[in-house]
Design a protein around this motif. Structure first.
Motif, PDB file in Angstrom:
ATOM      1  N   ARG A  40       0.834  -1.209   0.000  1.00  0.00           N
ATOM      2  CA  ARG A  40       0.000   0.000   0.000  1.00  0.00           C
ATOM      3  C   ARG A  40       0.868   1.259   0.000  1.00  0.00           C
ATOM      4  O   ARG A  40       0.631   2.202  -0.746  1.00  0.00           O
ATOM      5  N   SER A  41       1.898   1.258   0.841  1.00  0.00           N
ATOM      6  CA  SER A  41       2.800   2.403   0.892  1.00  0.00           C
ATOM      7  C   SER A  41       3.588   2.538  -0.407  1.00  0.00           C
ATOM      8  O   SER A  41       3.846   3.656  -0.880  1.00  0.00           O
ATOM      9  N   GLN A  42       3.976   1.406  -0.990  1.00  0.00           N
ATOM     10  CA  GLN A  42       4.763   1.441  -2.220  1.00  0.00           C
ATOM     11  C   GLN A  42       3.986   2.067  -3.370  1.00  0.00           C
ATOM     12  O   GLN A  42       4.480   2.972  -4.057  1.00  0.00           O
ATOM     13  N   TYR A  43       2.747   1.628  -3.589  1.00  0.00           N
ATOM     14  CA  TYR A  43       1.999   2.112  -4.744  1.00  0.00           C
ATOM     15  C   TYR A  43       1.335   3.460  -4.494  1.00  0.00           C
ATOM     16  O   TYR A  43       0.971   4.155  -5.449  1.00  0.00           O
ATOM     17  N   GLU A  44       1.177   3.842  -3.224  1.00  0.00           N
ATOM     18  CA  GLU A  44       0.705   5.193  -2.933  1.00  0.00           C
ATOM     19  C   GLU A  44       1.683   6.230  -3.476  1.00  0.00           C
ATOM     20  O   GLU A  44       1.276   7.330  -3.864  1.00  0.00           O
ATOM     21  N   TYR A  45       2.957   5.892  -3.485  1.00  0.00           N
ATOM     22  CA  TYR A  45       3.975   6.813  -4.000  1.00  0.00           C
ATOM     23  C   TYR A  45       3.722   7.137  -5.469  1.00  0.00           C
ATOM     24  O   TYR A  45       4.042   8.238  -5.932  1.00  0.00           O
ATOM     25  N   GLY A  47       0.701   7.165  -6.745  1.00  0.00           N
ATOM     26  CA  GLY A  47      -0.676   7.636  -6.852  1.00  0.00           C
ATOM     27  C   GLY A  47      -1.711   6.549  -7.052  1.00  0.00           C
ATOM     28  O   GLY A  47      -2.826   6.830  -7.493  1.00  0.00           O
ATOM     29  N   ASP A  49      -4.017   3.389  -5.458  1.00  0.00           N
ATOM     30  CA  ASP A  49      -4.536   2.671  -4.295  1.00  0.00           C
ATOM     31  C   ASP A  49      -4.336   1.181  -4.541  1.00  0.00           C
ATOM     32  O   ASP A  49      -4.774   0.645  -5.561  1.00  0.00           O
ATOM     33  N   VAL A  50      -3.656   0.507  -3.624  1.00  0.00           N
ATOM     34  CA  VAL A  50      -3.319  -0.897  -3.843  1.00  0.00           C
ATOM     35  C   VAL A  50      -4.573  -1.754  -4.011  1.00  0.00           C
ATOM     36  O   VAL A  50      -4.536  -2.788  -4.684  1.00  0.00           O
ATOM     37  N   ASP A  51      -5.696  -1.335  -3.433  1.00  0.00           N
ATOM     38  CA  ASP A  51      -6.934  -2.099  -3.605  1.00  0.00           C
ATOM     39  C   ASP A  51      -7.415  -2.065  -5.055  1.00  0.00           C
ATOM     40  O   ASP A  51      -8.114  -2.975  -5.509  1.00  0.00           O
ATOM     41  N   GLN A 186       5.830  -0.203   6.464  1.00  0.00           N
ATOM     42  CA  GLN A 186       5.365   0.955   5.696  1.00  0.00           C
ATOM     43  C   GLN A 186       6.541   1.738   5.122  1.00  0.00           C
ATOM     44  O   GLN A 186       6.538   2.116   3.954  1.00  0.00           O
ATOM     45  N   ARG A 190       7.678   2.414   1.117  1.00  0.00           N
ATOM     46  CA  ARG A 190       7.990   3.718   0.539  1.00  0.00           C
ATOM     47  C   ARG A 190       9.425   3.750  -0.009  1.00  0.00           C
ATOM     48  O   ARG A 190       9.679   4.312  -1.081  1.00  0.00           O
TER      49      ARG A 190
END
Length: 285
Positions: A40-45, A47, A49-51, A186, A190
């Motif tokens: 989740r933290s990786q793909y938030e970078y 933009g 949402d991992v879901d 987390q 990132r």
């Protein structure tokens, strides 16, 4: 009789398999959680949402060793050191002065109180970058030291309140370790994302053909019009894209050079686009 022997052994088999399946289920749940937090933290970078990616349980479990490697090594070494030190401390506890025990207990309570203050002051201190790691460390170390000293003073407390307090302290330590490990997971996600952003050229190269113009704002991506031909449904071609991750019936593409104005392109794999994966530009030796 064989049938009776089989029935008589059924509870034993159930108990044996239950003792194996239960720890495996707990381990899978833990691996899934930390893999999810890191992803989740990786793909938030980028933009995303991992879901929205649609990864499965196996995907998250396979991604969990990356964020858990350092915490597991540290906890293993720490546990080995504590076990080795326990024997020496236990042999000398009878000769320890009351002053030494009092100072050690005061130190544990001070660390525990500091962690509790940070926990209560989350609205003010929550934006501190190291808050999610320092707070659980203070609670874990302070609670562990307090509980351990209580154990040394008496292996079997007479009062039920002391026994309950000790159990609560151990629960606090376990929860704090879990919290701290989740924070490391987390940060690991990132860090993995930032490393990917620095080396986007290592990701698979993609050529994307579309029926309509995408009007991308990323200056790195090259757009060209395909020659108009009979029965040609694809009219535009996009180069200098890289494959970030494959989701459920969709691809997530990023430009091959990082920029704060970049965005992640979500491409459905339903025939509305044409995707080509390029070879790496390294001739075989």
């Amino acid at each position: 009789m064989p049938g009776e022997d089989g029935r008589s052994r059924l509870p034993e088999w159930i108990g044996t398999w239950g003792s194996v399946i239960a720890p495996v289920s707990v381990l899978t749940a833990v691996l899934f959680y930390f893999g999810y937090v890191s992803s989740r933290s990786q793909y938030e970078y980028f933009g995303v949402d991992v879901d929205a990616v649609g990864l499965g349980t196996q995907d998250y479990v396979m991604r969990s060793p990356q964020p858990l490697l350092v915490p597991l090594i540290v906890l293993t070494l720490l546990g080995a050191g504590l076990l080795a030190g326990h024997a020496a401390i236990r042999d000398r506890v009878t000769t320890a002065t009351g002053r030494t025990m009092t100072i050690a207990r005061a130190a544990g309570l001070t660390l525990l109180a500091a962690g509790a203050l940070l926990l209560a002051g989350y609205p003010l201190a929550g934006r501190w970058a190291y808050y999610p790691l320092v707070t659980p460390l203070l609670l874990a170390v302070g609670g562990g030291l307090t509980g351990y000293l209580g154990h040394l003073r008496g292996a079997a407390p007479a009062h039920i309140a002391r026994r309950a307090a000790r159990v609560l302290i151990y629960v606090l330590v376990a929860a704090s370790v879990f919290w701290g490990t989740a924070t490391v997971a987390q940060w690991s996600g990132r860090g993995l994302a930032m490393n990917q952003a620095r080396h986007l050229n290592d990701l698979p190269r993609v050529i994307l053909d579309t029926k309509e113009r995408l009007h991308l704002r990323d200056p790195t991506v090259q757009e060209s019009a395909l020659p108009a031909e009979e029965n040609q449904t694809f009219r535009y071609r996009y180069r200098r894209l890289r494959l970030l991750v494959v989701g459920r019936e969709r691809l997530f593409l990023v430009p091959e050079v990082w920029s704060p104005s970049n965005s992640t392109l979500v491409v459905p794999m339903d025939g509305s686009v044409r995707v080509q994966f390029q070879f790496q530009p390294h001739p075989p030796s």
